[in-house]
Write a protein that holds these residues in place. Structure first.
Motif, PDB file in Angstrom:
ATOM      1  N   GLY A 127       0.816  -1.210   0.000  1.00  6.79           N
ATOM      2  CA  GLY A 127       0.000   0.000   0.000  1.00  6.79           C
ATOM      3  C   GLY A 127       0.848   1.257   0.000  1.00  6.79           C
ATOM      4  N   GLN A 128       1.888   1.262   0.807  1.00 13.97           N
ATOM      5  CA  GLN A 128       2.754   2.434   0.885  1.00 13.97           C
ATOM      6  C   GLN A 128       3.559   2.613  -0.398  1.00 13.97           C
ATOM      7  OE1 GLN A 128       4.445   1.313   4.578  1.00 13.97           O
ATOM      8  NE2 GLN A 128       2.858   2.358   5.759  1.00 13.97           N
ATOM      9  N   MET A 129       3.981   1.493  -1.008  1.00 17.53           N
ATOM     10  CA  MET A 129       4.722   1.575  -2.266  1.00 17.53           C
ATOM     11  C   MET A 129       3.836   2.173  -3.361  1.00 17.53           C
ATOM     12  SD  MET A 129       6.238  -1.494  -4.612  1.00 17.53           S
ATOM     13  CE  MET A 129       6.940  -2.452  -3.296  1.00 17.53           C
ATOM     14  N   VAL A 130       2.629   1.679  -3.460  1.00 14.42           N
ATOM     15  CA  VAL A 130       1.699   2.178  -4.478  1.00 14.42           C
ATOM     16  C   VAL A 130       1.428   3.672  -4.263  1.00 14.42           C
ATOM     17  CG1 VAL A 130      -0.698   2.045  -5.276  1.00 14.42           C
ATOM     18  CG2 VAL A 130       0.621  -0.062  -4.909  1.00 14.42           C
ATOM     19  N   ALA A 131       1.159   4.055  -3.019  1.00 15.85           N
ATOM     20  CA  ALA A 131       0.837   5.460  -2.739  1.00 15.85           C
ATOM     21  C   ALA A 131       2.034   6.357  -3.024  1.00 15.85           C
ATOM     22  CB  ALA A 131       0.391   5.608  -1.283  1.00 15.85           C
ATOM     23  N   SER A 132       3.215   5.912  -2.635  1.00 16.21           N
ATOM     24  CA  SER A 132       4.420   6.710  -2.838  1.00 16.21           C
ATOM     25  C   SER A 132       4.669   6.950  -4.329  1.00 16.21           C
ATOM     26  CB  SER A 132       5.604   5.987  -2.198  1.00 16.21           C
ATOM     27  OG  SER A 132       6.815   6.587  -2.570  1.00 16.21           O
ATOM     28  N   ILE A 133       4.589   5.902  -5.124  1.00 22.53           N
ATOM     29  CA  ILE A 133       4.894   6.013  -6.563  1.00 22.53           C
ATOM     30  C   ILE A 133       3.798   6.790  -7.286  1.00 22.53           C
ATOM     31  CG2 ILE A 133       5.162   4.683  -8.712  1.00 22.53           C
ATOM     32  CD1 ILE A 133       6.502   2.473  -6.954  1.00 22.53           C
ATOM     33  N   LEU A 134       2.555   6.366  -7.123  1.00 19.25           N
ATOM     34  CA  LEU A 134       1.490   6.972  -7.926  1.00 19.25           C
ATOM     35  C   LEU A 134       1.225   8.430  -7.526  1.00 19.25           C
ATOM     36  CD1 LEU A 134      -1.028   4.034  -8.472  1.00 19.25           C
ATOM     37  CD2 LEU A 134       0.977   4.711  -9.818  1.00 19.25           C
ATOM     38  N   SER A 135       1.365   8.766  -6.244  1.00 19.68           N
ATOM     39  CA  SER A 135       1.126  10.165  -5.846  1.00 19.68           C
ATOM     40  C   SER A 135       2.119  11.089  -6.537  1.00 19.68           C
ATOM     41  CB  SER A 135       1.215  10.314  -4.322  1.00 19.68           C
ATOM     42  OG  SER A 135       2.532  10.062  -3.857  1.00 19.68           O
ATOM     43  N   LYS A 136       3.383  10.658  -6.638  1.00 16.26           N
ATOM     44  CA  LYS A 136       4.387  11.508  -7.271  1.00 16.26           C
ATOM     45  C   LYS A 136       4.137  11.646  -8.767  1.00 16.26           C
ATOM     46  CE  LYS A 136       7.732   9.431  -5.136  1.00 16.26           C
ATOM     47  NZ  LYS A 136       8.968   8.917  -4.530  1.00 16.26           N
ATOM     48  N   LYS A 137       3.753  10.543  -9.405  1.00 12.20           N
ATOM     49  CA  LYS A 137       3.549  10.592 -10.854  1.00 12.20           C
ATOM     50  C   LYS A 137       2.356  11.488 -11.198  1.00 12.20           C
ATOM     51  CE  LYS A 137       6.948   7.791 -11.419  1.00 12.20           C
ATOM     52  NZ  LYS A 137       8.249   8.346 -11.837  1.00 12.20           N
ATOM     53  N   VAL A 138       1.294  11.363 -10.423  1.00 16.71           N
ATOM     54  CA  VAL A 138       0.105  12.188 -10.692  1.00 16.71           C
ATOM     55  C   VAL A 138       0.416  13.663 -10.414  1.00 16.71           C
ATOM     56  CG1 VAL A 138      -2.241  12.694  -9.879  1.00 16.71           C
ATOM     57  CG2 VAL A 138      -1.569  10.334 -10.387  1.00 16.71           C
ATOM     58  N   ALA A 139       1.136  13.926  -9.321  1.00 14.32           N
ATOM     59  CA  ALA A 139       1.488  15.319  -9.009  1.00 14.32           C
ATOM     60  C   ALA A 139       2.408  15.909 -10.074  1.00 14.32           C
ATOM     61  CB  ALA A 139       2.151  15.399  -7.631  1.00 14.32           C
ATOM     62  N   ALA A 140       3.239  15.061 -10.699  1.00 12.13           N
ATOM     63  CA  ALA A 140       4.160  15.533 -11.741  1.00 12.13           C
ATOM     64  C   ALA A 140       3.444  15.730 -13.073  1.00 12.13           C
ATOM     65  CB  ALA A 140       5.316  14.547 -11.903  1.00 12.13           C
ATOM     66  N   GLY A 141       2.137  15.458 -13.105  1.00 13.34           N
ATOM     67  CA  GLY A 141       1.356  15.724 -14.306  1.00 13.34           C
ATOM     68  C   GLY A 141       1.353  14.603 -15.330  1.00 13.34           C
ATOM     69  N   SER A 142       1.832  13.415 -14.954  1.00 16.36           N
ATOM     70  CA  SER A 142       1.820  12.301 -15.913  1.00 16.36           C
ATOM     71  C   SER A 142       0.403  11.792 -16.126  1.00 16.36           C
ATOM     72  CB  SER A 142       2.691  11.151 -15.405  1.00 16.36           C
ATOM     73  OG  SER A 142       4.037  11.555 -15.346  1.00 16.36           O
ATOM     74  N   THR A 143       0.128  11.397 -17.361  1.00 22.48           N
ATOM     75  CA  THR A 143      -1.175  10.796 -17.676  1.00 22.48           C
ATOM     76  C   THR A 143      -1.030   9.300 -17.949  1.00 22.48           C
ATOM     77  OG1 THR A 143      -0.898  11.253 -20.035  1.00 22.48           O
ATOM     78  CG2 THR A 143      -1.981  12.969 -18.700  1.00 22.48           C
ATOM     79  N   HIS A 144       0.181   8.884 -18.323  1.00 21.53           N
ATOM     80  CA  HIS A 144       0.437   7.479 -18.658  1.00 21.53           C
ATOM     81  C   HIS A 144       1.692   7.013 -17.941  1.00 21.53           C
ATOM     82  CE1 HIS A 144      -2.268   8.653 -21.858  1.00 21.53           C
ATOM     83  NE2 HIS A 144      -2.353   7.396 -22.300  1.00 21.53           N
ATOM     84  N   LEU A 179      -5.134   7.682 -14.012  1.00 22.62           N
ATOM     85  CA  LEU A 179      -3.823   7.494 -14.636  1.00 22.62           C
ATOM     86  C   LEU A 179      -3.856   6.210 -15.476  1.00 22.62           C
ATOM     87  CD1 LEU A 179      -0.755   8.506 -14.483  1.00 22.62           C
ATOM     88  CD2 LEU A 179      -0.500   6.812 -12.659  1.00 22.62           C
ATOM     89  N   THR A 180      -3.447   6.288 -16.753  1.00 23.66           N
ATOM     90  CA  THR A 180      -3.370   5.080 -17.588  1.00 23.66           C
ATOM     91  C   THR A 180      -2.100   4.317 -17.215  1.00 23.66           C
ATOM     92  OG1 THR A 180      -4.488   6.229 -19.387  1.00 23.66           O
ATOM     93  CG2 THR A 180      -3.276   4.218 -19.957  1.00 23.66           C
ATOM     94  N   LEU A 181      -2.263   3.053 -16.872  1.00 23.83           N
ATOM     95  CA  LEU A 181      -1.121   2.293 -16.359  1.00 23.83           C
ATOM     96  C   LEU A 181      -0.887   1.038 -17.182  1.00 23.83           C
ATOM     97  CD1 LEU A 181       0.906   1.917 -13.915  1.00 23.83           C
ATOM     98  CD2 LEU A 181      -0.832   0.400 -12.964  1.00 23.83           C
ATOM     99  N   ASP A 182       0.364   0.787 -17.563  1.00 22.43           N
ATOM    100  CA  ASP A 182       0.751  -0.462 -18.200  1.00 22.43           C
ATOM    101  C   ASP A 182       1.831  -1.092 -17.323  1.00 22.43           C
ATOM    102  OD1 ASP A 182       0.918  -2.478 -20.033  1.00 22.43           O
ATOM    103  OD2 ASP A 182       1.884  -1.286 -21.607  1.00 22.43           O
ATOM    104  N   VAL A 183       1.667  -2.360 -16.969  1.00 23.48           N
ATOM    105  CA  VAL A 183       2.618  -3.010 -16.066  1.00 23.48           C
ATOM    106  C   VAL A 183       3.394  -4.081 -16.816  1.00 23.48           C
ATOM    107  CG1 VAL A 183       2.868  -4.385 -13.961  1.00 23.48           C
ATOM    108  CG2 VAL A 183       1.106  -2.610 -14.080  1.00 23.48           C
ATOM    109  N   VAL A 184       4.707  -4.090 -16.711  1.00 26.82           N
ATOM    110  CA  VAL A 184       5.501  -5.221 -17.226  1.00 26.82           C
ATOM    111  C   VAL A 184       6.197  -5.908 -16.062  1.00 26.82           C
ATOM    112  CG1 VAL A 184       5.938  -4.554 -19.621  1.00 26.82           C
ATOM    113  CG2 VAL A 184       7.336  -3.569 -17.811  1.00 26.82           C
ATOM    114  N   ILE A 185       6.105  -7.229 -16.058  1.00 24.72           N
ATOM    115  CA  ILE A 185       6.795  -8.017 -15.035  1.00 24.72           C
ATOM    116  C   ILE A 185       8.067  -8.534 -15.692  1.00 24.72           C
ATOM    117  CG2 ILE A 185       6.635 -10.083 -13.596  1.00 24.72           C
ATOM    118  CD1 ILE A 185       3.582  -9.499 -13.445  1.00 24.72           C
ATOM    119  N   THR A 186       9.229  -8.185 -15.126  1.00 25.35           N
ATOM    120  CA  THR A 186      10.508  -8.468 -15.789  1.00 25.35           C
ATOM    121  C   THR A 186      11.385  -9.393 -14.961  1.00 25.35           C
ATOM    122  OG1 THR A 186      11.521  -6.516 -14.812  1.00 25.35           O
ATOM    123  CG2 THR A 186      10.492  -6.214 -16.965  1.00 25.35           C
ATOM    124  N   ASP A 187      12.470  -9.847 -15.575  1.00 25.05           N
ATOM    125  CA  ASP A 187      13.395 -10.783 -14.943  1.00 25.05           C
ATOM    126  C   ASP A 187      14.296 -10.040 -13.961  1.00 25.05           C
ATOM    127  OD1 ASP A 187      15.318 -12.585 -14.228  1.00 25.05           O
ATOM    128  OD2 ASP A 187      15.959 -13.090 -16.262  1.00 25.05           O
TER     129      ASP A 187
END
Lengths: 527, 527
Positions: free
Chosen positions: B281-298, B333-341
């Motif tokens: 929960g804290q990871m999601v809030a930390s990352i997404l709050s900054k991206k939305v505040a920075a004006g990202s749409t994707h 926010l439009t989100l695309d997730v990639v799970i990587t090695d």
């Protein structure tokens, strides 16, 4: 993964020039702080960070401290290591002595802490390791808070509360009085006034039971038993002296020693107090660990209930009682619980000097002695006397009353006061704080409720317990009929600004509800 | 009930002589500390306590601070009020200016904090109030920790994670770029090397998409994107300059601004980092709050999985992905997730200079460019290019490869470097730290696993990221056949003692497992 293990650092610590110890005149309370200059070679080479936890070693001693980085050579210069006042005293090494510093290894119990944060049940060994680390001050404020919150409401089952209590009772000193029974009493608190210990201990000791009462100073209240007793006698006695005193007089009313008896509790309180967290599990562990470490075999526990007390309903009091009973039984402690009336202050005075006056009036059978305080003290003392195998069930109250009325409790109290170091005090001319305001009823009727929290708040704003003569003298009780303008209580304050603060608080809310007799909530409790 | 309300104190503050402000040269990191002499009239009259939370006011400004009591007039004298370096800068008032101090009122959101500690679900308004108080630094370290722990694992439902993220994105500055889409990428971290952002941003910006990437410095890793970028260019740009730069060049790789974009996150990290708490929960809030505040749409989110990564299994990665998707969708926010090695480091270098070398080699299509870094960057850039409505699904990878191979990404990177303020750097002669140790295979066989955490730990012990030339140059990868004594990696350290620390760590555990080919765990992931 960010901390370089102390083991590695230790092997190379001597390759850098040693630092010279300096005492920095800053009081950081329970937190050890180390001060290091930013341009220090040692600091730069090892990549210390502000707020890092470091281990400071000198002369075979070591302490843990939080690092503050200094840019002013007048505070600490390059080549010096500063320690805050408490930290310097704990290390116990002279200024100028060579000292080394290294990154502290994380406390070994941190994995267990993380399992508790994640909601897992911990084992007896986990609790022992955590409490050991806490007692040795290896936990930072942040880690301490994490432990307290993770253990809060609904997180500890009763077996875990036993593990915690048991671990806390084992890390400090443990007393053994080599006799049986050793009795004590404890009230969970929240009721202003209520200085029953200062009556119960002399009564029980006069009867001959051994009662090595440890008393505490106020944490959030206007006075603790130690604060009030300090009006009459010295309460800061060395550990060994206290033991001798108790053996001679069968009782004492002194403060010292609790931080040695339950050092982990002392550290935990430094977090619980500012957070106002006081969960049932932590309360049980805090109280029972100290009593067991102090060598008590029998404990009488007073749980006051009332709308403005810590415990607000009978079902809540019963749940708490059962938790206390379970843990006490696992720890081998005989426990008797009384649920008492906590709907209003006990006695008239709130604050050290005013409470000392009440206590001395009860002991001297003075005509103005507060009868509620006398009655409650006799009931509690009576229950404690019945811990004596030679006292028949039901005979305790009468026995306690006889001891009090015959002046034997007063005599015992005077002996204890002299033994602890008497201070001059005349209960008929108590040294009250100089500034006074009278608070009167805004309307006529019956006093239907008294808000303990509001009265405690007003007394604290007036300066209690720091200013011993500050506090409240309460003149009306629940059920009293009062007229508009009739005096409810007097507030005594030490300084004009404190008088202002406390007067303003009384203007917002006097703490007294006045209405019709049928609005009084009657509690079905013993005393 | 122990604190005298600030409102009451404020009305009387002027009756006592004002104090004079003094800057105390102590760096207490994120904690504001006020220093007051014990014999100060003001201190004695108002009954302040060490560690009390106080409000300091001067010239219409006010800050909250923790009080330390001083006994040395050389630090602060009677009549002075000292502030630690950060606190002094935040108050922004000159030395010698009159200043007043009063007991701080408890933050208004404390009742909500207590409900969360008790396990209750909080409302959107509760989270807004709490985050507001945290951003304004009204919470003590203890209260902050209580919030972080109470919100940890299993305590926040996904709706609450949205409330928290939303509240965090609203308390700081919010950017609006007045165009659509505005793209960003983020990796949840834990994989050493992995400097894909420094390749993805130039590729995407060269294509013309707006990509105002905020990058962070290392917290627990050997280098963050900002640390590596700082080898090539200035990263501490003023907020306004950064905006202009992004509009001109379509992208940037700079650090500044995150503490203004999500000030609450900045404060929460000061507790989460030492506690090593990083709940979903804290990871999601930390990352997404900054991206939305920075004006990202994707946003393209990279979740690496592996036995030594933050996320260790596919089911765990899927749960995390769904939480990110739910909250991003609620935040628009439009989100695309990639799970990587995430089973081994990406690229060869670990540490700022070594990673900068890898990045420049990929951009210049150098024959020794690490192919895994190139491949992963192309896949991520390709997915981001597909945020462009004019790019067909599936065409992104080829488009990204064309941009890189044609030198357009290098050209864009050079423009960004010049715009941010170029530093001299030759990838063929990188300024490596002077002390080196080579780590070789103890037995022959196939490399079956690489422990990311152990390599990161070794690189940090060697001095990274503080010493920019320190770190690890990795020469073997999972699946490589090695002989006894063959070189696995080189460690570069800045100081002899750091070489010792890191060498000792490699002697305990090289981080490489060597065995049979069938012991390799194959992950079924995209890149």
């Amino acid at each position: 993964m960010t901390r370089s293990p102390a083991a590695e650092a230790a092997s190379t610590e001597d390759r850098l020039s040693p630092l010279k110890l300096k005492r920095v005149g800053i009081d950081t309370y329970r937190e050890n702080v180390a001060y290091m200059h930013r341009e220090c070679d040692r600091y730069r080479a090892e990549g210390f960070q502000a707020l890092a936890k470091v281990e400071v070693r000198a002369n075979g001693q070591r302490i843990l401290a939080t690092l503050n980085v200094v840019d002013d050579a007048a505070i600490v210069a390059c080549g010096e290591l500063g320690l805050s006042e408490d930290a310097f005293a704990t290390l116990g090494v002279a200024e100028g002595h060579p000292v080394s510093i290294l990154q502290a290894e994380p406390p070994p119990s941190i994995p267990a802490l993380h399992r508790k944060i994640a909601g897992e049940r911990l084992t007896r060994d986990d609790f022992r390791r955590i409490i050991q680390d806490i007692a040795e001050r290896r936990y930072s404020k942040i880690e301490l808070t994490a432990f307290v919150v993770a253990c809060d409401r609904n997180e500890l089952d009763r077996e875990e509360v036993f593990f915690l209590s048991d671990a806390m009772s084992r890390v400090g000193r443990r007393l053994d009085w080599h006799e049986h029974p050793v009795v004590d009493k404890h009230c969970i608190g929240g009721i202003p006034g209520n200085r029953t210990s200062m009556l119960v201990v002399p009564i029980v000791a006069a009867h001959g039971l051994l009662c090595p009462k440890t008393s505490s100073r106020a944490i959030t209240s206007p006075s603790g038993t130690a604060d009030t007793m300090e009006v009459l006698a010295n309460v800061d006695l060395p550990f060994e002296e206290l033991g001798q005193l108790v053996r001679t007089h069968r009782g004492c009313l002194a403060w010292g020693g609790t931080s040695q008896l339950s050092p982990a509790d002392d550290v935990l309180i430094s977090v619980e107090r500012p957070l106002s967290v006081d969960s049932p599990g932590q309360m049980v562990a805090s109280i029972l660990s100290k009593k067991v470490a102090a060598g008590s075999t029998h404990l009488l526990l007073d749980i006051p209930i009332g709308p403005h007390a810590k415990v607000r309903s009978m079902p809540e009091a019963r749940r708490l009682r059962k938790l206390f009973e379970f843990v006490a039984s696992r720890m081998g402690l005989t426990l008797d619980v009384v649920i008492t009336d906590g709907s209003q202050p006990v006695g008239r005075g709130i604050g050290p000097v005013l409470e000392a006056r009440d206590v001395m009036r009860v002991l001297t059978n003075h005509p103005n002695a507060p009868m509620d305080l006398r009655q409650k003290a006799l009931r509690l003392a009576g229950r404690m006397l019945e811990f004596d195998p030679d006292v028949r069930g039901g005979d305790g109250f009468g026995l306690a009353r006889d001891i009090l009325d015959a002046g034997r409790a007063l005599e015992k109290m005077q002996a204890i006061i002299v033994a602890q170091g008497a201070k001059p005090f005349d209960p008929e001319h108590p040294p009250l704080a100089p500034h006074c305001v009278e608070v009167t009823a805004r309307s006529g009727g019956v006093v239907t409720a008294i808000d303990n929290l509001q009265l405690a708040r007003i007394a604290r704003l007036a300066g209690a317990p720091r200013a011993i003569g500050a506090g409240i003298d309460v003149l009306a009780r629940i059920g009293d009929v009062v007229e508009t303008g009739q005096l409810l209580y007097r507030v005594y304050a030490a300084y004009p600004n404190e008088l202002t603060f406390s007067r303003q608080a009384t203007e917002r809310d006097t703490g007294f509800a006045i209405g019709q007799p049928d609005q009084i909530t009657r509690l079905n409790v013993e005393c």
